[in-house]
Design a protein around this motif. Structure first.
Motif, PDB file in Angstrom:
ATOM      1  N   VAL A 190     -41.618  27.836  23.650  1.00  0.00           N
ATOM      2  CA  VAL A 190     -40.504  26.886  23.696  1.00  0.00           C
ATOM      3  C   VAL A 190     -39.422  27.518  24.547  1.00  0.00           C
ATOM      4  N   THR A 191     -39.029  26.815  25.596  1.00  0.00           N
ATOM      5  CA  THR A 191     -37.960  27.285  26.473  1.00  0.00           C
ATOM      6  C   THR A 191     -36.821  26.290  26.394  1.00  0.00           C
ATOM      7  N   ILE A 192     -35.646  26.792  26.066  1.00  0.00           N
ATOM      8  CA  ILE A 192     -34.452  25.964  26.008  1.00  0.00           C
ATOM      9  C   ILE A 192     -33.521  26.436  27.107  1.00  0.00           C
ATOM     10  N   LEU A 193     -33.279  25.556  28.070  1.00  0.00           N
ATOM     11  CA  LEU A 193     -32.344  25.821  29.158  1.00  0.00           C
ATOM     12  C   LEU A 193     -31.087  25.042  28.822  1.00  0.00           C
ATOM     13  N   ALA A 194     -30.100  25.723  28.268  1.00  0.00           N
ATOM     14  CA  ALA A 194     -28.894  25.058  27.785  1.00  0.00           C
ATOM     15  C   ALA A 194     -27.798  25.105  28.839  1.00  0.00           C
ATOM     16  N   ASP A 195     -27.040  24.013  28.925  1.00  0.00           N
ATOM     17  CA  ASP A 195     -25.874  23.995  29.807  1.00  0.00           C
ATOM     18  C   ASP A 195     -24.908  25.092  29.365  1.00  0.00           C
ATOM     19  N   ALA A 196     -24.662  25.161  28.066  1.00  0.00           N
ATOM     20  CA  ALA A 196     -23.867  26.226  27.437  1.00  0.00           C
ATOM     21  C   ALA A 196     -24.383  26.353  26.011  1.00  0.00           C
ATOM     22  N   ALA A 197     -24.267  27.534  25.429  1.00  0.00           N
ATOM     23  CA  ALA A 197     -24.743  27.741  24.063  1.00  0.00           C
ATOM     24  C   ALA A 197     -23.978  28.896  23.430  1.00  0.00           C
ATOM     25  N   GLU A 198     -23.893  28.849  22.098  1.00  0.00           N
ATOM     26  CA  GLU A 198     -23.221  29.898  21.331  1.00  0.00           C
ATOM     27  C   GLU A 198     -23.991  30.138  20.046  1.00  0.00           C
ATOM     28  N   GLU A 199     -24.059  31.399  19.620  1.00  0.00           N
ATOM     29  CA  GLU A 199     -24.593  31.693  18.300  1.00  0.00           C
ATOM     30  C   GLU A 199     -23.604  31.155  17.271  1.00  0.00           C
ATOM     31  N   GLY A 203     -26.037  20.757  25.515  1.00  0.00           N
ATOM     32  CA  GLY A 203     -26.957  19.890  26.251  1.00  0.00           C
ATOM     33  C   GLY A 203     -27.897  20.777  27.048  1.00  0.00           C
ATOM     34  N   GLY A 204     -28.836  20.149  27.739  1.00  0.00           N
ATOM     35  CA  GLY A 204     -29.775  20.915  28.544  1.00  0.00           C
ATOM     36  C   GLY A 204     -31.167  20.332  28.451  1.00  0.00           C
ATOM     37  N   PHE A 205     -32.160  21.223  28.538  1.00  0.00           N
ATOM     38  CA  PHE A 205     -33.559  20.827  28.515  1.00  0.00           C
ATOM     39  C   PHE A 205     -34.322  21.668  27.501  1.00  0.00           C
ATOM     40  N   LEU A 206     -35.376  21.090  26.936  1.00  0.00           N
ATOM     41  CA  LEU A 206     -36.293  21.812  26.065  1.00  0.00           C
ATOM     42  C   LEU A 206     -37.697  21.548  26.579  1.00  0.00           C
ATOM     43  N   GLU A 207     -38.460  22.637  26.757  1.00  0.00           N
ATOM     44  CA  GLU A 207     -39.848  22.517  27.192  1.00  0.00           C
ATOM     45  C   GLU A 207     -40.743  23.213  26.187  1.00  0.00           C
ATOM     46  N   VAL A 208     -41.845  22.558  25.835  1.00  0.00           N
ATOM     47  CA  VAL A 208     -42.863  23.148  24.966  1.00  0.00           C
ATOM     48  C   VAL A 208     -44.169  23.175  25.744  1.00  0.00           C
ATOM     49  N   SER A 209     -44.814  24.345  25.777  1.00  0.00           N
ATOM     50  CA  SER A 209     -46.100  24.472  26.450  1.00  0.00           C
ATOM     51  C   SER A 209     -46.822  25.694  25.900  1.00  0.00           C
ATOM     52  N   HIS A 210     -47.999  25.485  25.361  1.00  0.00           N
ATOM     53  CA  HIS A 210     -48.852  26.583  24.875  1.00  0.00           C
ATOM     54  C   HIS A 210     -48.105  27.519  23.916  1.00  0.00           C
ATOM     55  N   ASP A 211     -47.502  26.963  22.874  1.00  0.00           N
ATOM     56  CA  ASP A 211     -46.779  27.738  21.855  1.00  0.00           C
ATOM     57  C   ASP A 211     -45.604  28.529  22.421  1.00  0.00           C
ATOM     58  N   LEU A 224     -44.314  19.205  25.935  1.00  0.00           N
ATOM     59  CA  LEU A 224     -43.165  18.301  25.889  1.00  0.00           C
ATOM     60  C   LEU A 224     -42.083  18.814  26.826  1.00  0.00           C
ATOM     61  N   LEU A 225     -41.394  17.905  27.473  1.00  0.00           N
ATOM     62  CA  LEU A 225     -40.205  18.216  28.251  1.00  0.00           C
ATOM     63  C   LEU A 225     -39.196  17.129  27.937  1.00  0.00           C
ATOM     64  N   THR A 226     -38.007  17.517  27.450  1.00  0.00           N
ATOM     65  CA  THR A 226     -37.019  16.525  27.060  1.00  0.00           C
ATOM     66  C   THR A 226     -35.606  17.039  27.288  1.00  0.00           C
ATOM     67  N   PHE A 227     -34.671  16.105  27.340  1.00  0.00           N
ATOM     68  CA  PHE A 227     -33.255  16.441  27.430  1.00  0.00           C
ATOM     69  C   PHE A 227     -32.718  16.750  26.040  1.00  0.00           C
ATOM     70  N   LEU A 228     -31.732  17.637  26.001  1.00  0.00           N
ATOM     71  CA  LEU A 228     -31.021  17.925  24.756  1.00  0.00           C
ATOM     72  C   LEU A 228     -29.615  17.345  24.848  1.00  0.00           C
ATOM     73  N   LYS A 229     -29.094  16.911  23.718  1.00  0.00           N
ATOM     74  CA  LYS A 229     -27.704  16.485  23.648  1.00  0.00           C
ATOM     75  C   LYS A 229     -26.928  17.573  22.899  1.00  0.00           C
TER      76      LYS A 229
END
Length: 154
Positions: A81-90, A71-79, A47-52
């Motif tokens: 998951v890569t999240i490329l976020a525009d910005a993110a915080e714990e 926001g950003g992107f989420l990719e799933v491939s072979h178990d 899966l490859l999709t946009f995040l809000k």
């Protein structure tokens, strides 16, 4: 007789242009997709999709880590998951007072907006502020333990 090991976890990476926020295992990733909430479990289809903007939650057994992503992107491939976020915080690091102030300013801008473009920008800022507040509140009051990140890959 050969035995096959079935993997029951995902490898998850959460990164922004500035830093890596998470690099480790998970049993579930819950993310804010543009078409709705996504639940990613082991053996998920590619899966490859946009995040809000919204809450990204990573679970490992009975432990979890909440994050805010803008926001950003989420990719799933072979178990993986890569999240490329525009910005993110714990969730634990979100300054709630600053998020409340951003909410207040966005609400003022929304009331004062004169054009459709100004209104859309103010609405997006308000949604980001509200999402940050929800993630911070959830992180503060949650009952589940945090994921032990001491052994995480770096």
């Amino acid at each position: 007789m050969a035995t096959t090991t079935i993997r029951n976890t995902l490898h998850v990476e959460v990164v922004t242009a500035e830093r890596e926020l998470y690099n480790g295992e998970a049993t579930l990733v819950s993310a804010p997709g543009v078409e709705g909430r996504l639940g990613i479990l082991p053996h998920h289809a590619a899966l490859l999709t946009f995040l809000k903007p919204g809450e990204l939650r990573i679970e490992l057994g009975d432990a979890e880590e909440p994050f805010f992503v803008s926001g950003g992107f989420l990719e799933v491939s072979h178990d993986r998951v890569t999240i490329l976020a525009d910005a993110a915080e714990e969730g634990e690091t979100i300054d709630e007072a600053r998020a409340q102030e951003a909410r207040r300013l966005a609400e003022e801008r929304l009331v004062e907006s004169r054009s459709q473009n100004d209104r859309a920008e103010a609405q997006a800022a308000l949604e980001r502020a509200l999402s940050r507040i929800r993630v911070a509140e959830y992180a503060r009051r949650r009952s589940r333990r945090r994921i032990d990140t001491a052994g995480m890959q770096q």
